[in-house]
Design an enzyme around this catalytic site. Structure first.
Site, mmCIF file in Angstrom:
data_model
loop_
_atom_site.group_PDB
_atom_site.id
_atom_site.type_symbol
_atom_site.label_atom_id
_atom_site.label_comp_id
_atom_site.label_asym_id
_atom_site.label_seq_id
_atom_site.Cartn_x
_atom_site.Cartn_y
_atom_site.Cartn_z
ATOM 1 N N ASN A 105 79.433 -8.742 -6.962
ATOM 2 C CA ASN A 105 80.258 -7.902 -7.420
ATOM 3 C C ASN A 105 81.460 -8.295 -7.848
ATOM 4 O O ASN A 105 82.869 -7.097 -8.429
ATOM 5 C CB ASN A 105 81.274 -7.769 -5.936
ATOM 6 N N TYR A 106 81.128 -9.660 -8.441
ATOM 7 C CA TYR A 106 81.854 -10.118 -9.365
ATOM 8 C C TYR A 106 82.322 -11.017 -11.046
ATOM 9 O O TYR A 106 83.022 -11.003 -11.709
ATOM 10 C CB TYR A 106 82.826 -11.181 -8.185
ATOM 11 N N LEU A 107 80.632 -10.585 -11.686
ATOM 12 C CA LEU A 107 80.211 -11.549 -13.110
ATOM 13 C C LEU A 107 79.840 -9.988 -13.938
ATOM 14 O O LEU A 107 79.091 -9.475 -12.672
ATOM 15 C CB LEU A 107 79.331 -12.083 -12.312
#
Length: 631
Positions: A588-590
């Site tokens: 979800n973030y990278l």
DNA sequence: CCCGTAACTTAGAACTGGTATG
DNA sequence: CATACCAGTTCTAAGTTACGGG
């Protein structure tokens, strides 16, 4: 702006092995990996090399093309329009309740009692959870009992007045036996179930959206059961009711084949709204919120959005310095509201905190994010462990995961916090002039599309990129490089506070490892003793044979030392990852393009970084990112 | 501005099934 | 062959954000 501290095992080479355990998709020779990295080249080579019969040649490319639709090469829809055509089969409902066999008894106050079907069904929900800690919790029991009684007949209601007098153990045993029996099923029976699941997936697991067949994420309706909130949830144990066709709203194209409701039933509504992405929705009875059936992350509609998210984060990268200077200026503002906003934003940026919406009291577990922090959640230390102006955070965040951190901050921030806390009670809001709406409105003015969560995405991705640069050693072999990747990933997970409960078997597996280590230590001591006596022997005898013996004993000691080191590193590695979950940040973030570029740069097979599902989700990035991609 | 609602992303736990191990 | 183990998958709760109406 922020520092992530990591403690690494001393020896790289040995912990590499630990990292690779269980990664079963390694292909000998590893050529196949490059097929995927260099798709076009590989295809050309293939068609030259292999002579495929004419008929096959025609069929196969078509199929492959459909599977590998590159939506990212197509023009996007105008803002707001999500699709032009949507057709699907509707949801799969939970299987109906099957009453227990006659011989499975429920006891009340020591006496057998036959329950009505409805009451029995709810009782089985409780019986199935008997081993779980939940069922010992006062709130859970109270909520369950209240809702259970609603399902009872008047007679049952008047008899069953005390949950503690209910004996579900026979029912529980029955379910355990059922699970056991399922495990013991023959291959054929298991295959039958598998086939049936596949059939269901084939029929209901896909939809057609704008000429493309797309996978649906959750086509099965959530079955009834007891609500399991996270943390100290006031509604835990409440009955999650069975969803019926009459609860269901279908969303699809007007000109599509509208899914028929199950025989004898009707849909609540059929609508044709192409401004939204969901196919099916219903209202859940615990919180009254709406649940949706939507597409898989590999779909165009999810992928596009994901890509867009990272592009927004990259735009933030361009102006983040300016924004940081701005909020630092704002720490001095004469307006309280502005100061609070600036300090909150500093936390969101530096510590990757979530925005922190207000929550309705009594409806959910008491958790907070940045804007909803209360005075009781921080402690100010003018000096702590030799550092000045330390803020100690201790609060429960999303999913009731504890955030605990001691952070040295700028003097101005510290002074501001003192000011915000003046004359307040522990349970008062720290930022009493601020909420997420005010914050996000301000952010919108700083950059189009900027919201609080963009900082988390930005800081996570930029940290990965930085850490990869810092940790990757060009001389390392592939396993060692992957270890570096995982460490970079871990830095992000720590930043984002992605924790997990230590696996249930953690202590045990740790103990196993420890006993291995102990055995190895003993072995080492033995080997050392032997070496010593061989040395003494050699001193007396002074012959070739005893010299050789000393040499070989030396080597044996060295070998055992190395093995011991490996085991200890493995233990450290496992221990370090005990409470850290890497998957959430990865998913979800990278920005996946960072990882893809890194793989290409160092010749790492993408399969070492992303499993099959992840490769499907990030197909766009795998296809478009080159080794020089910069976040 | 406040508030409720809708839509969508992010999250850890539970479960599953394939494989290593004994 | 049974069992243990763990990566991968499924599940659904819990967040964020936008928006519309008073």
């Amino acid at each position: 702006m922020f520092v992530v501290k990591l403690i690494y095992p001393k020896r790289q080479s040995s912990s590499v092995k630990a990292c690779f355990q269980g990664e079963g998709n390694t292909v000998p020779g590893s050529n196949r990996f490059f097929l995927i990295l260099q798709d076009s080249k590989a295809k050309k080579a293939k068609s030259k090399d292999k002579k495929v019969p004419e008929a096959d040649k025609r069929k196969k490319p078509k199929k492959e093309e459909e599977q590998k639709w590159k939506w990212w090469e197509e023009e996007r829809y105008p803002e707001g329009i999500k699709w032009k055509f949507l057709e699907h089969k509707g949801p799969v409902f939970a299987p109906p309740y099957e009453p227990l066999p006659e011989n499975v008894k429920f006891y009340y106050d020591g006496k057998v009692m036959k329950l009505s079907t409805k009451a029995e069904e709810v009782a089985t929900f409780f019986a199935k959870m008997l081993d779980h800690e939940y069922t010992t919790k006062e709130i859970f029991r109270k909520n369950f009992f209240k809702d259970w009684r609603k399902e009872m007949t008047p007679e049952e209601k008047s008899t069953i007045t005390n949950l503690s007098k209910c004996d579900f153990t026979h029912m529980s045993q029955y379910f355990k036996a059922q699970t056991e029996a399922r495990k013991q099923m023959s291959k054929e029976e298991k295959q039958k179930i598998k086939d049936e699941n596949e059939r269901l997936l084939k029929e209901y697991g896909y939809c057609v959206m704008d000429n493309h067949k797309e996978r649906i994420a959750n086509f099965k309706i959530e079955p009834p059961g007891l609500f399991r909130g996270r943390g100290n949830h006031p509604k835990m144990g409440m009955l999650k009711r069975r969803i019926m066709p009459e609860d269901i709203i279908i969303n699809c194209s007007k000109d599509s084949k509208i899914p028929p409701p199950p025989p004898g039933h009707k849909w609540k509504e059929v609508r044709h709204d192409n401004k939204v992405t969901w196919l099916v929705s219903w209202t859940e009875n615990i919180q009254g919120s709406i649940k949706y059936i939507m597409l898989n992350p590999s779909s165009r509609i999810k992928g596009e959005k994901d890509w867009q998210k990272y592009e927004t984060a990259r735009r933030l990268k361009k102006c983040v310095d300016k924004i940081r200077n701005q909020y630092r200026e704002d720490w001095k503002s004469k307006e309280m509201k502005v100061r609070q906003r600036a300090v909150a934003l500093y936390f969101i940026d530096k510590l990757a905190l979530r925005a922190g919406n207000e929550k309705e009291e009594g409806e959910t577990a008491d958790t907070v994010g940045c804007c909803s922090l209360r005075v009781e959640h921080i402690k100010l230390h003018p000096e702590l462990d030799g550092q000045e102006y330390v803020v100690e955070f201790d609060f429960l965040g999303k999913d009731s995961i504890r955030y605990y951190n001691k952070v040295p901050v700028e003097k101005r921030v510290f002074k501001n916090l003192q000011l915000f806390m003046e004359n307040k009670q522990p349970e008062d809001d720290l930022f009493d002039r601020l909420n997420t709406s005010i914050l996000n409105k301000h952010l919108q003015d700083l950059m189009e599309g900027l919201t609080a969560k963009v900082f988390r995405t930005y800081n996570a991705s930029i940290t990965l990129q930085q850490q990869l640069k810092e940790l990757t050693n060009p001389d390392d072999n592939i396993p060692a490089k992957i270890l570096s990747y995982n460490r970079a990933n871990r830095a992000v997970a720590i930043l984002c506070n992605h924790q997990r409960a230590p696996p249930k078997t953690f202590e045990k597996s740790m103990m196993n490892l420890q006993s291995k280590i102990d055995a190895k230590k003993e072995q080492l001591a033995d080997a050392r003793r032997e070496l010593k006596s061989a040395k003494a022997d050699a001193k007396v005898r002074r012959d070739e044979k005893s010299k050789k013996s000393v040499e070989s004993k030396k080597k044996a000691v060295q070998r055992i030392e190395e093995q011991l080191m490996k085991l200890e590193v493995q233990a450290t590695d496992r221990e370090e990852n005990k409470q850290i979950a890497l998957s959430t940040s990865k998913l979800n973030y990278l920005d996946p393009r960072i990882s893809v570029a890194w793989c290409k740069k160092w010749g790492i097979p993408i399969e070492k970084i992303y499993n099959k599902t992840q490769r499907e989700k990030f197909a766009w990035a795998i296809d478009m990112a080159e080794e020089d991609f910069e976040f």
